[in-house]
Design a protein around this motif. Structure first.
Motif, PDB file in Angstrom:
ATOM      1  N   ALA A  56       0.832  -1.212   0.000  1.00  0.00           N
ATOM      2  CA  ALA A  56       0.000   0.000   0.000  1.00  0.00           C
ATOM      3  C   ALA A  56       0.864   1.258   0.000  1.00  0.00           C
ATOM      4  O   ALA A  56       0.525   2.256  -0.649  1.00  0.00           O
ATOM      5  CB  ALA A  56      -0.927  -0.005   1.201  1.00  0.00           C
ATOM      6  N   LEU A  57       1.990   1.212   0.712  1.00  0.00           N
ATOM      7  CA  LEU A  57       2.883   2.375   0.758  1.00  0.00           C
ATOM      8  C   LEU A  57       3.461   2.671  -0.624  1.00  0.00           C
ATOM      9  O   LEU A  57       3.501   3.834  -1.057  1.00  0.00           O
ATOM     10  CB  LEU A  57       4.008   2.132   1.754  1.00  0.00           C
ATOM     11  N   VAL A  58       3.898   1.630  -1.314  1.00  0.00           N
ATOM     12  CA  VAL A  58       4.451   1.816  -2.664  1.00  0.00           C
ATOM     13  C   VAL A  58       3.391   2.409  -3.591  1.00  0.00           C
ATOM     14  O   VAL A  58       3.651   3.361  -4.350  1.00  0.00           O
ATOM     15  CB  VAL A  58       4.982   0.484  -3.221  1.00  0.00           C
ATOM     16  N   LEU A  59       2.183   1.865  -3.534  1.00  0.00           N
ATOM     17  CA  LEU A  59       1.102   2.369  -4.379  1.00  0.00           C
ATOM     18  C   LEU A  59       0.785   3.816  -4.040  1.00  0.00           C
ATOM     19  O   LEU A  59       0.576   4.651  -4.936  1.00  0.00           O
ATOM     20  CB  LEU A  59      -0.147   1.497  -4.207  1.00  0.00           C
ATOM     21  N   SER A  60       0.756   4.136  -2.746  1.00  0.00           N
ATOM     22  CA  SER A  60       0.438   5.501  -2.320  1.00  0.00           C
ATOM     23  C   SER A  60       1.499   6.493  -2.796  1.00  0.00           C
ATOM     24  O   SER A  60       1.174   7.589  -3.257  1.00  0.00           O
ATOM     25  CB  SER A  60       0.304   5.568  -0.797  1.00  0.00           C
ATOM     26  N   LEU A  61       2.757   6.110  -2.672  1.00  0.00           N
ATOM     27  CA  LEU A  61       3.840   7.014  -3.053  1.00  0.00           C
ATOM     28  C   LEU A  61       3.826   7.302  -4.553  1.00  0.00           C
ATOM     29  O   LEU A  61       3.963   8.454  -4.978  1.00  0.00           O
ATOM     30  CB  LEU A  61       5.186   6.416  -2.653  1.00  0.00           C
ATOM     31  N   PHE A  62       3.659   6.262  -5.365  1.00  0.00           N
ATOM     32  CA  PHE A  62       3.794   6.434  -6.809  1.00  0.00           C
ATOM     33  C   PHE A  62       2.497   6.867  -7.482  1.00  0.00           C
ATOM     34  O   PHE A  62       2.531   7.611  -8.471  1.00  0.00           O
ATOM     35  CB  PHE A  62       4.304   5.142  -7.444  1.00  0.00           C
TER      36      PHE A  62
END
Length: 262
Positions: free
Chosen positions: A178-184
């Motif tokens: 979820a963090l990767v998706l949120s950042l990008f």
């Protein structure tokens, strides 16, 4: 005062109880805002007008996104996750208040606190060091509405991820994805307007774009009239759909807890 407003007020006081810690986080946000602004300036000097932004828009975007990190909680999950892990969520489920409504109220108090203590300093310092774009009263009001919807959408996404612990017993893997998706996909690292072709269209259609990119576009005056209504409607529709999914999953999780724990 009703229970839900009281929860928000208590959360606001709780998250504002350590001003020095908030000040340290604000300094960090400001520092990275300066770094990101410098990088984006170099990019926009090499590619003027990229995505319809000019250099001032790009720099403003940098500090604006740093200001929104806290309110939309790009990094971090929810305290509810720890309560599910320890089993204390059983107490929450016996409160005479809906579980989702309780934690939404708590999250609203947290978001207001972080916006005031961690969000304003980066914008103020950015205005001193760079040329930023400042909104008029109408745009500021629209931006406030968009930020409110972004907080609601952020909660809806994180709440669903947290509920996965009822089945996975450890949300760290899901949180990492979820963090990767949120950042990008939110526009946190690079404005989504810089994404090429179909990739940019897909990214802007996903709910994460409502966390940062949409509020930023509203602030920069790129969404007006029908475009503004469509932008706010986009955020509201995703928030409503994900909140409905969270409510349904809460009922399923509650039945699972009752079946396992009696």
């Amino acid at each position: 005062m009703g229970v839900i407003p009281w929860v928000s007020w208590y959360a606001l006081r709780r998250y504002s109880a350590y001003p020095l810690g908030s000040a340290a986080e604000a300094v960090t946000n400001t520092f990275f805002g300066v770094m990101r602004a410098s990088v984006l300036l170099a990019l926009w000097r090499a590619r003027p007008g990229l995505g319809g932004y000019d250099a001032t828009d790009a720099v403003t975007f940098s500090f604006l996104t740093q200001a929104l990190i806290g309110p939309v909680q790009i990094f971090g999950g929810m305290e509810l996750g720890q309560r599910i892990r320890t089993g204390d969520v059983a107490i929450d489920l016996h409160r005479p208040v809906d579980l989702q409504a309780w934690w939404l109220a708590d999250d609203i108090g947290r978001a207001v606190s972080t916006l005031l203590l961690r969000g304003l300093p980066p914008m103020l310092v950015g205005g001193l060091l760079f040329t930023l774009r400042w909104p008029g009263p109408g745009t500021a009001a629209a931006f406030a509405a968009s930020v409110g919807l972004a907080v609601l959408l952020s909660f809806a996404l994180r709440y669903l991820i947290t509920l996965s612990m009822f089945w996975l017993h450890d949300e760290r893997g899901v949180q990492a994805v979820a963090l990767v998706l949120s950042l990008f996909l939110s526009g946190m690292l690079v404005p989504l307007v810089a994404f090429p072709g179909a990739l940019g269209e897909i990214a802007r259609a996903l709910p994460w774009s409502g966390l940062v990119q949409v509020p930023a576009d509203v602030y920069l005056g790129r969404r007006t009239g029908d475009g503004l209504a469509a932008a706010l409607g986009f955020q509201a529709a995703w928030a409503a759909g994900l909140l409905a999914a969270g409510r349904l999953l809460t009922r399923v999780a509650q039945r699972r807890l009752e079946a396992q724990g009696g």
